[in-house]
Design a protein around this motif. Structure first.
Motif, PDB file in Angstrom:
ATOM      1  N   UNK A 153       0.828  -1.197   0.000  1.00 39.18           N
ATOM      2  CA  UNK A 153       0.000   0.000   0.000  1.00 39.18           C
ATOM      3  C   UNK A 153       0.872   1.261   0.000  1.00 39.18           C
ATOM      4  N   UNK A 154       1.906   1.230   0.811  1.00 37.31           N
ATOM      5  CA  UNK A 154       2.784   2.414   0.921  1.00 37.31           C
ATOM      6  C   UNK A 154       3.707   2.509  -0.286  1.00 37.31           C
ATOM      7  N   UNK A 155       3.916   1.359  -0.961  1.00 39.76           N
ATOM      8  CA  UNK A 155       4.735   1.371  -2.171  1.00 39.76           C
ATOM      9  C   UNK A 155       6.225   1.531  -1.922  1.00 39.76           C
ATOM     10  N   UNK A 156       6.648   1.364  -0.668  1.00 36.71           N
ATOM     11  CA  UNK A 156       8.075   1.518  -0.358  1.00 36.71           C
ATOM     12  C   UNK A 156       8.885   0.355  -0.955  1.00 36.71           C
ATOM     13  N   UNK A 157       8.268  -0.813  -0.955  1.00 39.18           N
ATOM     14  CA  UNK A 157       8.940  -2.010  -1.446  1.00 39.18           C
ATOM     15  C   UNK A 157       7.867  -2.827  -2.174  1.00 39.18           C
ATOM     16  N   UNK A 158       8.259  -3.516  -3.238  1.00 40.42           N
ATOM     17  CA  UNK A 158       7.231  -4.221  -4.015  1.00 40.42           C
ATOM     18  C   UNK A 158       6.676  -5.405  -3.220  1.00 40.42           C
ATOM     19  N   UNK A 159       5.433  -5.771  -3.563  1.00 43.70           N
ATOM     20  CA  UNK A 159       4.758  -6.868  -2.868  1.00 43.70           C
ATOM     21  C   UNK A 159       5.558  -8.161  -3.014  1.00 43.70           C
ATOM     22  N   UNK A 160       6.110  -8.356  -4.218  1.00 46.82           N
ATOM     23  CA  UNK A 160       6.924  -9.536  -4.511  1.00 46.82           C
ATOM     24  C   UNK A 160       8.119  -9.636  -3.571  1.00 46.82           C
ATOM     25  N   UNK A 161       8.847  -8.505  -3.482  1.00 43.47           N
ATOM     26  CA  UNK A 161      10.061  -8.487  -2.659  1.00 43.47           C
ATOM     27  C   UNK A 161       9.707  -8.686  -1.193  1.00 43.47           C
ATOM     28  N   UNK A 162       8.645  -7.992  -0.728  1.00 44.19           N
ATOM     29  CA  UNK A 162       8.225  -8.125   0.676  1.00 44.19           C
ATOM     30  C   UNK A 162       7.865  -9.582   0.972  1.00 44.19           C
ATOM     31  N   UNK A 163       7.160 -10.225   0.042  1.00 44.43           N
ATOM     32  CA  UNK A 163       6.769 -11.627   0.225  1.00 44.43           C
ATOM     33  C   UNK A 163       7.996 -12.535   0.285  1.00 44.43           C
ATOM     34  N   UNK A 164       8.922 -12.317  -0.654  1.00 43.27           N
ATOM     35  CA  UNK A 164      10.143 -13.131  -0.703  1.00 43.27           C
ATOM     36  C   UNK A 164      10.924 -13.036   0.595  1.00 43.27           C
ATOM     37  N   UNK A 165      11.023 -11.809   1.124  1.00 48.81           N
ATOM     38  CA  UNK A 165      11.780 -11.604   2.370  1.00 48.81           C
ATOM     39  C   UNK A 165      11.092 -12.332   3.527  1.00 48.81           C
TER      40      UNK A 165
END
Lengths: 283, 258
Positions: free
Chosen positions: A85-97
Motif C-alpha cells: 500500500x505504501x509502495x516503499x517495497x514491491x509486494x513480490x520483494x516483501x513476500x520473498x523476504x
C-alpha cells in the motif's frame, strides 16, 4: 470403499479426518478463489512459510505452536499489505523476504529448543489423522465466519477485489476490506496447517479455484465449485492414504492434479467436438 | 448550479512532493471540461484526487450538494480482464456508493443495468465475462458502470484509448447528450477532437491552467508546445490555447534552466 466408510463412523480419528477434509475444502475454496482471482498466490505462499517462524518460537517458549504460527501469519499478512500500500517495497520483494526470514527463524528456534527436537514433518506436510476435536471446532468456526462474511458483503468484497480504485471512488472501505481479507487468508492458512502442512497447503488453496476457473468464469460459481472440488479431493486423498498407506496430504494434491488434467482434457475434447459439429453444419 | 469548488488544491502521492499545486476550479452542473496535458503532467493524479481515490496533499474540495453523485470511468489499462466477473456485475458495482458494504442488489438494479447496457448498444453482452470483451466493448461497459448511479458529475480518464474511430465518435456524441443533464470532466490526449465538444479546457503539466473557452486562433497553434495529438481531417475546428507564463508546457527552456 464401503469398508472405509464404515470405519469413518467406527473410528473417531478417521471420522475427525473426514470432517476436517470437508471443512478444510470449504475454507480453502472460499479463500482460494479470492487468492487466485486477485493473483495473491505467491503472497499467500509467503504467509504460509513465514508462519513457520511462529511455530519455531512457540516451541522454544513452550507455547502452542499454532498460536505462534497465527501471530506470525497475521503479522506477515498485514506487513505485506502495508508494504504494498505504501509502495516503499514491491509486494513480490516483501513476500520473498518474509518467506525466507520466517522459515529461517523457525529453523533457528527449533534447533535452539533444548532436549527433544519436535517432529516438524507434521507441520511441513500435515497429518489429517492427528486432527482433534478442538481443531475441528476452530475449522467449523472459520467456515461459519467465512460463509457469514460472504453472505453479508459478497459484492463489496468482489467489487473491491476487481477494481480497488473504482471501489475507493464509491466510498467502499477498500483498506479495511483489504486488511480483513489478508487476516482471513492468514487464519485460514494456520488452521489448515494440521490438515495439509505448510509445504502442501498452497495446492489446496489454488488448485480447486484453478480447476473451477476452467469450467466457469463467474466468481460465485468458482467459489462454490472450489469448495466442492477441495472437499472431494481431500476426502479422496484420505481414502487413497487409507488404501495405500501414503501421506493423505500428498495424495489429495495428486488427486487435484489428476482432476485438473482430466478437466482440461474433457474441455479440449468438448471444444473439438463442437468445432467439428460446426464444420459439419456449415457444410 | 455549483457542484464543487476546488481551492488551492495540491495533488500527488502521500509523503511526496505534490505533482501539481495551486489548483483553483469551480465546476457547475452544465460544465463540460476537457483536461489536457502530456503524460506525467499530473492529469490522472488530479482526476484520482477528484474522485476520492487519492487524498489531497493540500487545499480543499468543497461539494455544494449533499452526497454529490459522481460517475467515474478510469483508464481501461487499470482493469484486470482475467478477473472472473460478468458484465452485468461490473455495471452493478457502480451502485456501491449507494448500497454500501452490506447493501442488497435487487431485481430493479439488475433491470436498470440491463436497460443501460441496451441503451449503450451492448445488451447482448450482459452475461459475458469481461475477459471475453473487445477494448471498445469494455469501455462501453465501464461507461455503463459510471452512469448507473445517475451521476451529477461524470469524470472520464482517456475514454477513447484502445477504441476504434466509430465508437470514439459515438462516445463523444453520447457525452454531448449526457451533458444536458450532468457535468462532465474528461481527460484526453486528443485535443483536436475534444475541442469540438468541450466547453472549457484545463491544461495540466506540473501546473494548472483553466481556459474558460475552447476557441483558438490558427496563430496560436504553433505556440502551443504540449505533445498533444492535433492531427485531424475535414472541417473539425482545432483548439489551441494561448501560452502560459512560467509553465513547462509552454516555456520548456525556462523550466529546464531552473
Amino acid at each position: 470403499m464401503i469398508e472405509f466408510i464404515q470405519e469413518i463412523f467406527s473410528y473417531r480419528f478417521l471420522g475427525n479426518a473426514a470432517l476436517a477434509a470437508v471443512l478444510s475444502g470449504i475454507a480453502c475454496g472460499i479463500i482460494g478463489t479470492y487468492i487466485v482471482s486477485r493473483r495473491l498466490v505467491f503472497m499467500s505462499g509467503g504467509i504460509t512459510h513465514a508462519s513457520f517462524g511462529g511455530i519455531g518460537i512457540a516451541y522454544y517458549l513452550g507455547a502452542n505452536p499454532l498460536v505462534g504460527a497465527l501471530i506470525f501469519a497475521v503479522c506477515s499478512a498485514i506487513g505485506i499489505e502495508l508494504f504494498s500500500r505504501k509502495g516503499r517495497i514491491s509486494e513480490d520483494a516483501a513476500t520473498g523476504i518474509l518467506w525466507s526470514v520466517g522459515m529461517s527463524v523457525g529453523i533457528i528456534f527449533v534447533f535452539l529448543t533444548p532436549g527433544y527436537a519436535p517432529n516438524l514433518m507434521s507441520f511441513l506436510f500435515g497429518n489429517i489423522l492427528l486432527v482433534d476435536r478442538v481443531n475441528l471446532l476452530w475449522l467449523c468456526a472459520l467456515d461459519a465466519g467465512l460463509l457469514l462474511l460472504l453472505g453479508l458483503c459478497y459484492r463489496a468484497i468482489v467489487y473491491t477485489a476487481f477494481d480497488r480504485e473504482f471501489a475507493a471512488t464509491q466510498r467502499l472501505p477498500v483498506a479495511m476490506i483489504g486488511y480483513a481479507m489478508m487476516i482471513l487468508i492468514a487464519i485460514t492458512i494456520v488452521l489448515n496447517i494440521k490438515t495439509m502442512g505448510i509445504v502442501l497447503l498452497m495446492s489446496l488453496l489454488t488448485m480447486p479455484a484453478v480447476i473451477a476457473g476452467t469450467m466457469t468464469r463467474d466468481y460465485k460459481r468458482i467459489t462454490i465449485w472450489s469448495c466442492v472440488i477441495g472437499s472431494a479431493a481431500t476426502l479422496v486423498g484420505l481414502y487413497v492414504s487409507y488404501v495405500s498407506n501414503v501421506p493423505s496430504g500428498a495424495a489429495a494434491i495428486a488427486v487435484l492434479a489428476v482432476a485438473y488434467g482430466l478437466t482440461k482434457a474433457t474441455l479440449w475434447m468438448m471444444r473439438k467436438c463442437n468445432g467439428n459439429r460446426a464444420i459439419i453444419s456449415r457444410e | 448550479m455549483e457542484l464543487l469548488r476546488i481551492q488551492n488544491l495540491a495533488v500527488g502521492y502521500p509523503d511526496e512532493v505534490p505533482i501539481v499545486s495551486g489548483i483553483d476550479l469551480t465546476v457547475h452542473d452544465s460544465d463540460y471540461i476537457g483536461v489536457i496535458g502530456p503524460n506525467g503532467g499530473g492529469k490522472t493524479t488530479f482526476i484520482r484526487t477528484l474522485t476520492g481515490a487519492l487524498r489531497p496533499l493540500g487545499g480543499t474540495i468543497e461539494y455544494h450538494s449533499d452526497g454529490l453523485r459522481t460517475g467515474y470511468l478510469p483508464q481501461t489499462k487499470s482493469i484486470d480482464r482475467n478477473f472472473p466477473i460478468s458484465v452485468v456485475d461490473v455495471v452493478l458495482s457502480g451502485l456501491s456508493a449507494r448500497k454500501g458494504v452490506f447493501g442488497r442488489y435487487g431485481h430493479t438494479d439488475r433491470e436498470r443495468a440491463g436497460e443501460l447496457l441496451k441503451e449503450i448498444g451492448i445488451g447482448r453482452l450482459a452475461r459475458r465475462t469481461i475477459g471475453a470483451l473487445s477494448g471498445g466493448e469494455l469501455q462501453r461497459v465501464l461507461l455503463c458502470r459510471a452512469l448507473i448511479s445517475d451521476p451529477q458529475l461524470l469524470i472520464l480518464d482517456e475514454p477513447t484509448t484502445f477504441v476504434d474511430n466509430r465508437f470514439e465518435k459515438e462516445l463523444y456524441e453520447l457525452l454531448a447528450e449526457l451533458n444536458r443533464r450532468m457535468a462532465i470532466i474528461m481527460v484526453s490526449h486528443d485535443l483536436g477532437t475534444i475541442s469540438r465538444y468541450v466547453k472549457s479546457i484545463v491544461c495540466i503539466n506540473r501546473c494548472f491552467h483553466y481556459h474558460p473557452s475552447n476557441i483558438i486562433t490558427p496563430e496560436q497553434l504553433q505556440e502551443y508546445d504540449c505533445p498533444i495529438q492535433l492531427i485531424s481531417h475535414g472541417p473539425v475546428p482545432h483548439t489551441v490555447l494561448s501560452p502560459h507564463r512560467g509553465c513547462a508546457c509552454c516555456e520548456p527552456d525556462k523550466q529546464e534552466n531552473r
